[in-house]
Motif scaffolding. Structure first.
Motif, mmCIF file in Angstrom:
data_model
loop_
_atom_site.group_PDB
_atom_site.id
_atom_site.type_symbol
_atom_site.label_atom_id
_atom_site.label_comp_id
_atom_site.label_asym_id
_atom_site.label_seq_id
_atom_site.Cartn_x
_atom_site.Cartn_y
_atom_site.Cartn_z
ATOM 1 N N PRO A 145 0.613 -1.332 0.011
ATOM 2 C CA PRO A 145 0.102 0.067 -0.053
ATOM 3 C C PRO A 145 0.766 1.316 0.049
ATOM 4 C CG PRO A 145 -0.989 -1.636 1.485
ATOM 5 C CD PRO A 145 0.254 -2.059 1.093
ATOM 6 N N HIS A 146 2.043 1.270 0.833
ATOM 7 C CA HIS A 146 2.633 2.742 0.813
ATOM 8 C C HIS A 146 3.381 2.802 -0.617
ATOM 9 C CE1 HIS A 146 6.082 -0.267 1.621
ATOM 10 N NE2 HIS A 146 6.681 0.506 1.190
ATOM 11 N N GLN A 147 3.410 1.917 -1.490
ATOM 12 C CA GLN A 147 4.011 2.077 -2.846
ATOM 13 C C GLN A 147 3.125 2.562 -3.784
ATOM 14 O OE1 GLN A 147 5.532 -1.859 -2.885
ATOM 15 N NE2 GLN A 147 7.686 -0.952 -2.498
ATOM 16 N N ILE A 148 2.008 2.805 -3.485
ATOM 17 C CA ILE A 148 1.000 3.331 -4.398
ATOM 18 C C ILE A 148 0.064 4.472 -3.868
ATOM 19 C CG2 ILE A 148 0.441 1.118 -5.528
ATOM 20 C CD1 ILE A 148 -1.903 0.756 -3.764
ATOM 21 N N SER A 149 -0.193 5.217 -5.050
ATOM 22 C CA SER A 149 -0.902 6.683 -4.705
ATOM 23 C C SER A 149 -2.214 6.571 -3.669
ATOM 24 C CB SER A 149 -1.222 7.462 -5.896
ATOM 25 O OG SER A 149 -2.521 6.919 -6.322
ATOM 26 N N ARG A 155 -8.934 2.531 -4.445
ATOM 27 C CA ARG A 155 -9.288 1.530 -5.348
ATOM 28 C C ARG A 155 -8.918 0.045 -5.040
ATOM 29 N NH1 ARG A 155 -7.305 4.505 -9.984
ATOM 30 N NH2 ARG A 155 -5.984 2.704 -10.910
ATOM 31 N N VAL A 156 -7.946 -0.029 -4.042
ATOM 32 C CA VAL A 156 -7.670 -1.407 -3.613
ATOM 33 C C VAL A 156 -8.692 -1.723 -2.585
ATOM 34 C CG1 VAL A 156 -6.071 -2.845 -1.995
ATOM 35 C CG2 VAL A 156 -5.042 -1.335 -3.866
ATOM 36 N N ALA A 157 -9.086 -1.023 -1.671
ATOM 37 C CA ALA A 157 -9.998 -0.922 -0.505
ATOM 38 C C ALA A 157 -11.425 -1.336 -1.261
ATOM 39 C CB ALA A 157 -10.146 0.440 0.089
ATOM 40 N N LYS A 181 -9.587 17.011 -7.811
ATOM 41 C CA LYS A 181 -9.436 16.541 -9.000
ATOM 42 C C LYS A 181 -9.633 14.977 -9.078
ATOM 43 C CE LYS A 181 -8.686 17.264 -13.357
ATOM 44 N NZ LYS A 181 -9.489 16.046 -13.886
ATOM 45 N N LEU A 182 -8.952 14.460 -8.095
ATOM 46 C CA LEU A 182 -8.780 13.052 -7.909
ATOM 47 C C LEU A 182 -10.024 12.474 -7.575
ATOM 48 C CD1 LEU A 182 -7.065 10.520 -8.414
ATOM 49 C CD2 LEU A 182 -6.041 10.594 -6.132
#
Length: 375
Positions: A145-149, A155-157, A181-182
Motif C-alpha cells: 500500500p505505501h508504494q501506491i498513490s 481502489r484497492v479498498a 481533481k482526483l
C-alpha cells in the motif's frame, strides 16, 4: 431502442433490498435516528447526505451490524437482520481510512477475505484477477500500500470490499482523503464499477456535489430524520423545504406571503415598496399564507437596462462578483438590503464584461423559475 430509466422506487411490483421500518436508535438520552422508515432497492447507488451528527453514519453502522436498533426493524432481502452478526451479513463496509494491511501486497489485501472463507486457491486467484482488472490495478498487484498513490489505495479498498460479492456495499466518506481533481475522477470510476458489478451501494457523504454526481437517489438528512429522498435532479429542482433547497447548491430564498391568482399561480408580497413576485406552484397556498420562494442563481438573469417584458424584474446594485472561471455570480443588493444572487455563464472573455461593481442593474426571472415552499 429506448431503455426505461432506472427507477425501481416508482414500480410498485419491485421489492426493496433494504427496508428500514420505524427505526429509532438512542445513545442514552440522545436520539440519533428518529422513527425512520425508508426503502432502498437492488442496484441502487443511494446517498445519505447531511451535516455532521445528522444520523447518516449511525444508519450505515446499523446496516453493517456495528450498532443495534433500539426500536423498529431493518430487513435485508426480506430477512430481519437484527440478530445476524456483522461477519454473517451479505454486507461489506469500506471505511474512510481504507484500513489496508500495510505488510500485505495489493493482491494479498484483496485476497484476504476470500482466504478466510477457505476458498480453493484457483478460485481466489480468479476472483482477485477479476477485481484487479475491474479497478485497473493489474500492474500494481505485487506492490505494498505505501508504494501506491492515495487514489490507488482507495481502489484497492474497493476491490477488497467487492471481492466477496456482497449484496450491499457501504461506503463511509470513501473519497474524503483525496484531493478535488482526483475525487472527481474517482466518482466516475465508482459509478462505473457499481454499474458493472450490479452491487447496491449506500454512500455516506457530507459533500453535496459528490452525492449529486454518483447517486441514483439522495436522502437529505437532519437530526436523525430523512427530510427528502429524490433523484439528484428532483432534489435540486423541486426541493420540499427551505432546508433542502439551502443544503444543495446555491439558492436565493425570498420570504413573503402568498396570494392566489388563477390556477397554480400566486403573487408573493415580499419587500417594502416592491411589486409582488409572480410564481407558479402545484402545491396549494391559501391567501395570506407565509411562504418562501427558492430560486437558483442560474435561473436569474442580470442586465443594465430594464427588461421590456419580464414576469419579475427588480432593481438593485452590484455589491460583489464571484468569478469562477466558467461562471460569474453577481451579488445584487436590493433597496431594502436583501441580496439576490444571479449567475451567468462566461462565454466571453473577462475584459469584455459590461457589468461591474456598484453598477445599477436589473435582475429578472420567470414565474416558473422558482419553487414556492411552505417551510
Amino acid at each position: 431502442m429506448s431503455t426505461a430509466p432506472f427507477a425501481p422506487w416508482d414500480d410498485a411490483s419491485e421489492t426493496p433490498l433494504i427496508r428500514f421500518k420505524n427505526v429509532t436508535k438512542r445513545f442514552g438520552d440522545f436520539t440519533a435516528i428518529d422513527d425512520l422508515t425508508q426503502d432502498i432497492y437492488e442496484r441502487e447507488f443511494f446517498a445519505l447526505l447531511g451535516p455532521s451528527g445528522c444520523g447518516k453514519t449511525t444508519m450505515m453502522r446499523m446496516l453493517a451490524g456495528f450498532e443495534t436498533v433500539t426500536t423498529g426493524a431493518i430487513e435485508l432481502a426480506g430477512k430481519d437482520i437484527a440478530n445476524v452478526p456483522p461477519n454473517q451479513r451479505a454486507v461489506n463496509m469500506m471505511f474512510q481510512s481504507y484500513a489496508l494491511f500495510p505488510h500485505l501486497s495489493v493482491y494479498e489485501n484483496i485476497a484476504f477475505g476470500l482466504r478466510r472463507d477457505k476458498l480453493p486457491k484457483d478460485r481466489i486467484d480468479a476472483r482477485v484477477a477479476e477485481m484487479l482488472k475491474l479497478t485497473r490495478l493489474e500492474k500494481f498487484a505485487r506492490r505494498k500500500p505505501h508504494q501506491i498513490s492515495g487514489g490507488q489505495r482507495q481502489r484497492v479498498a474497493l476491490a477488497r470490499s467487492l471481492a466477496k460479492a456482497p449484496k450491499l456495499l457501504l461506503l463511509d466518506e470513501p473519497l474524503g482523503a483525496l484531493d478535488k481533481k482526483l475525487r472527481q475522477d474517482t466518482q466516475f470510476e465508482l459509478m462505473d464499477i457499481q454499474e458493472s458489478t450490479g452491487t447496491t451501494f449506500v454512500i455516506v457523504t457530507h459533500d453535496q456535489e459528490e452525492a449529486m454526481t454518483v447517486a441514483s437517489r439522495v436522502a437529505v438528512m437532519d437530526e436523525g430524520r430523512i427530510i427528502q429522498v429524490a433523484t439528484p435532479g428532483g432534489i435540486y429542482e423541486t426541493p420540499n423545504s427551505v432546508y433542502v433547497a439551502d443544503f444543495i447548491g446555491d439558492v436565493n430564498i425570498i420570504k413573503g406571503t402568498a396570494k392566489p391568482s388563477g390556477k397554480d399561480r400566486y403573487y408573493v408580497d415580499w419587500g417594502v415598496n416592491q411589486a409582488p413576485i409572480l410564481a407558479t406552484s402545484e402545491r396549494p397556498f391559501s391567501d395570506g399564507q407565509e411562504c418562501h420562494l427558492a430560486i437558483r442563481p442560474e435561473k436569474i438573469s442580470i442586465s443594465k437596462e430594464k427588461p421590456a417584458q419580464a414576469d419579475n424584474a427588480v432593481r438593485g446594485k452590484v455589491l460583489d462578483i464571484a468569478y469562477l472561471g466558467n461562471l460569474s455570480t453577481y451579488h445584487v443588493e436590493l433597496p431594502d438590503g436583501q441580496i439576490i444572487k444571479a449567475q451567468t455563464a462566461n462565454t466571453r472573455r473577462l475584459s469584455r464584461r459590461t457589468i461591474t461593481w456598484e453598477d445599477p442593474v436589473w435582475v429578472e426571472w420567470t414565474a416558473t423559475a422558482g419553487v414556492l415552499l411552505e417551510q
